[in-house]
Design an enzyme around this catalytic site. Structure first.
Site, PDB file in Angstrom:
ATOM      1  N   HIS A  16       1.990   4.300  -3.161  1.00 38.93           N
ATOM      2  CA  HIS A  16       1.831   5.648  -3.008  1.00 38.93           C
ATOM      3  C   HIS A  16       3.244   6.329  -3.566  1.00 38.93           C
ATOM      4  CE1 HIS A  16      -1.949   5.857  -1.185  1.00 38.93           C
ATOM      5  NE2 HIS A  16      -1.499   5.605   0.416  1.00 38.93           N
ATOM      6  N   HIS A  68       0.838  -1.218   0.002  1.00 42.93           N
ATOM      7  CA  HIS A  68       0.137  -0.052  -0.043  1.00 42.93           C
ATOM      8  C   HIS A  68       0.905   1.115   0.152  1.00 42.93           C
ATOM      9  CE1 HIS A  68      -3.537   2.397   1.192  1.00 42.93           C
ATOM     10  NE2 HIS A  68      -2.512   3.099   1.738  1.00 42.93           N
ATOM     11  N   GLU A  69       1.850   1.260   0.711  1.00 43.04           N
ATOM     12  CA  GLU A  69       2.468   2.570   1.029  1.00 43.04           C
ATOM     13  C   GLU A  69       3.720   2.642  -0.024  1.00 43.04           C
ATOM     14  OE1 GLU A  69       2.315   4.648   3.051  1.00 43.04           O
ATOM     15  OE2 GLU A  69       0.861   3.656   4.324  1.00 43.04           O
TER      16      GLU A  69
END
Length: 213
Positions: A70, A66-67
């Site tokens: 980004h 997820h990170e």
């Protein structure tokens, strides 16, 4: 010192350490939550190491990718981007898990540079969409014991992988504070609604009709 990959992404020693600590801390927090004994509210200490290991390969992977999603999109838009752990929120996550709920915000990818509203929204959207993709990848593992006779452990990994990724997608899309939902909504209310509504419904279905374990 920083480390660069072939994709052009670079990671400082501090960023790698923050990612590792947040990965481990969030995994432990979920393990504590999922090993609470019904009725007593105590922790099943005998089952905790096993659940912690399962969390590392499900919760940990969900959080890490997820990170990184980004960061990848931010770098694609010419940003200087890095993950920073929030150690106070990690502590809160672990403490809250001990009493039966969890607020999972162990850190975030911070970036600097000039962005349009659309670019900022796409950076925010990358994380939850990655969680949805991971949920789809974990789903066959969840079904494998019934469909092809795979070991029960495979199904357990799959179920937890689907559950955590659906949960993280919906949670991060909440239009509140620094969560991804605010940036997506500021860019496009239509896109926000298209992504948030099914994410929320999927999370509610998994939580209330499937269960966490």
């Amino acid at each position: 010192m920083s480390y660069a990959s072939r994709s052009g992404l670079s990671f400082s020693q501090r960023e790698l350490l923050d990612l590792a600590i947040a990965w481990a801390g969030l995994s432990v927090a979920f393990a504590l939550l999922l090993t609470r004994e019904p009725g007593t509210g105590g922790i099943d200490l005998a089952g905790l190491p096993r659940m912690a290991a399962l969390s590392l390969v499900t919760v940990g992977v969900a959080f890490l990718l997820h990170e990184l999603a980004h960061k990848v999109v931010a770098v694609r838009f010419g940003q200087v981007a890095a993950f920073r752990a929030d150690y106070r929120m990690l502590f809160l996550a672990i403490m809250s898990a001990l009493i039966g709920f969890l607020f999972a915000a162990p850190g975030a990818v911070y970036h600097r540079g000039r962005l349009t509203s659309r670019q900022n929204g796409l950076i925010a959207l990358a994380g939850p969409l990655t969680n949805h993709a991971l949920a789809a990848l974990f789903l066959p593992l969840w079904l494998a014991p019934d469909l092809v006779g795979a070991p029960a452990l495979v199904g357990e990994i799959g179920q937890l992988g689907v559950w955590i990724n659906v949960f993280l997608a919906a949670f991060n899309l909440l239009p509140y504070g620094p969560l991804d939902g605010n940036s997506v909504k500021d860019w496009s209310v239509t896109v926000f609604a298209i992504v948030f509504v099914p994410s929320l419904l999927a999370a509610l279905y998994v939580i209330f009709f499937v269960g966490m374990r």
